[in-house]
Design a protein around this motif. Structure first.
Motif, mmCIF file in Angstrom:
data_model
loop_
_atom_site.group_PDB
_atom_site.id
_atom_site.type_symbol
_atom_site.label_atom_id
_atom_site.label_comp_id
_atom_site.label_asym_id
_atom_site.label_seq_id
_atom_site.Cartn_x
_atom_site.Cartn_y
_atom_site.Cartn_z
ATOM 1 N N THR A 1 0.762 -1.272 -0.056
ATOM 2 C CA THR A 1 0.116 -0.056 0.004
ATOM 3 C C THR A 1 0.835 1.219 0.173
ATOM 4 N N GLU A 2 1.871 1.112 0.874
ATOM 5 C CA GLU A 2 2.850 2.301 0.860
ATOM 6 C C GLU A 2 3.477 2.518 -0.615
ATOM 7 N N ARG A 3 3.915 1.587 -1.181
ATOM 8 C CA ARG A 3 4.393 1.729 -2.545
ATOM 9 C C ARG A 3 3.689 2.533 -3.626
ATOM 10 N N ILE A 4 2.267 1.809 -3.550
ATOM 11 C CA ILE A 4 1.629 2.360 -4.810
ATOM 12 C C ILE A 4 0.444 3.579 -4.094
ATOM 13 N N THR A 5 0.537 3.996 -2.997
ATOM 14 C CA THR A 5 -0.032 5.228 -2.408
ATOM 15 C C THR A 5 0.778 6.385 -2.782
ATOM 16 N N PRO A 6 0.731 7.469 -3.630
ATOM 17 C CA PRO A 6 1.305 8.656 -3.968
ATOM 18 C C PRO A 6 1.313 9.364 -2.357
ATOM 19 N N LYS A 7 2.473 9.917 -2.396
ATOM 20 C CA LYS A 7 2.466 11.041 -1.149
ATOM 21 C C LYS A 7 1.978 12.075 -1.224
ATOM 22 N N ARG A 8 1.272 12.604 -0.342
ATOM 23 C CA ARG A 8 0.982 13.971 -0.211
ATOM 24 C C ARG A 8 1.907 14.995 -0.157
#
Length: 135
Positions: A118-125
């Motif tokens: 999830t961390e790899r595919i979720t773009p950071k804000r």
């Protein structure tokens, strides 16, 4: 099955019930005379020149099988429900049966793997200029 609110995660009814029903009925449609034995001679399926007697026999047989299985299942599951053995508690369901029955998760690393994916595919804000420079 979903409309009846019957939990069938393995699709046992689709495989054993529906396909078994079709297998019984298919005999009445597709049976060749050389594979059917009766006292009055061979009884063929309706697609192989039969008069429909074999198909009618297969329909009656599937009706009796359905009634027999339905009655015995109702007795069994009513007894389990009355004894409180049909369902597990909500707490055990949430924790997982692996933990409650076997003392550990069947897939112990799955939670960590899901978080990492999830961390790899979720773009950071990006909330500030500093975050923008880091990205």
């Amino acid at each position: 099955m979903r409309r009846l609110k019957i939990d069938d995660p393995l699709d046992a009814f689709a495989v054993h019930g529906a396909c078994g029903l079709w297998g019984c009925l298919a005999v009445g449609f597709f049976c060749t005379c050389e594979y059917s034995y009766t006292e009055s001679g061979p009884a063929c399926g309706v697609f192989y020149g039969g008069d429909g007697l074999l198909l009618a026999t297969q329909i009656v047989g599937t009706i009796f099988i359905t009634l027999w299985v339905g009655a015995l299942s109702a007795i069994l599951f009513s007894g389990l429900m009355a004894g409180g053995l049909l369902r597990i508690s909500k707490e055990v369901e949430d924790a997982g049966l692996d933990n409650s029955k076997h003392g550990g998760a069947a897939y112990p690393d799955i939670a960590t793997a899901i978080e990492e994916a999830t961390e790899r595919i979720t773009p950071k804000r990006i909330t500030s200029a500093t975050d923008a420079a880091d990205a």
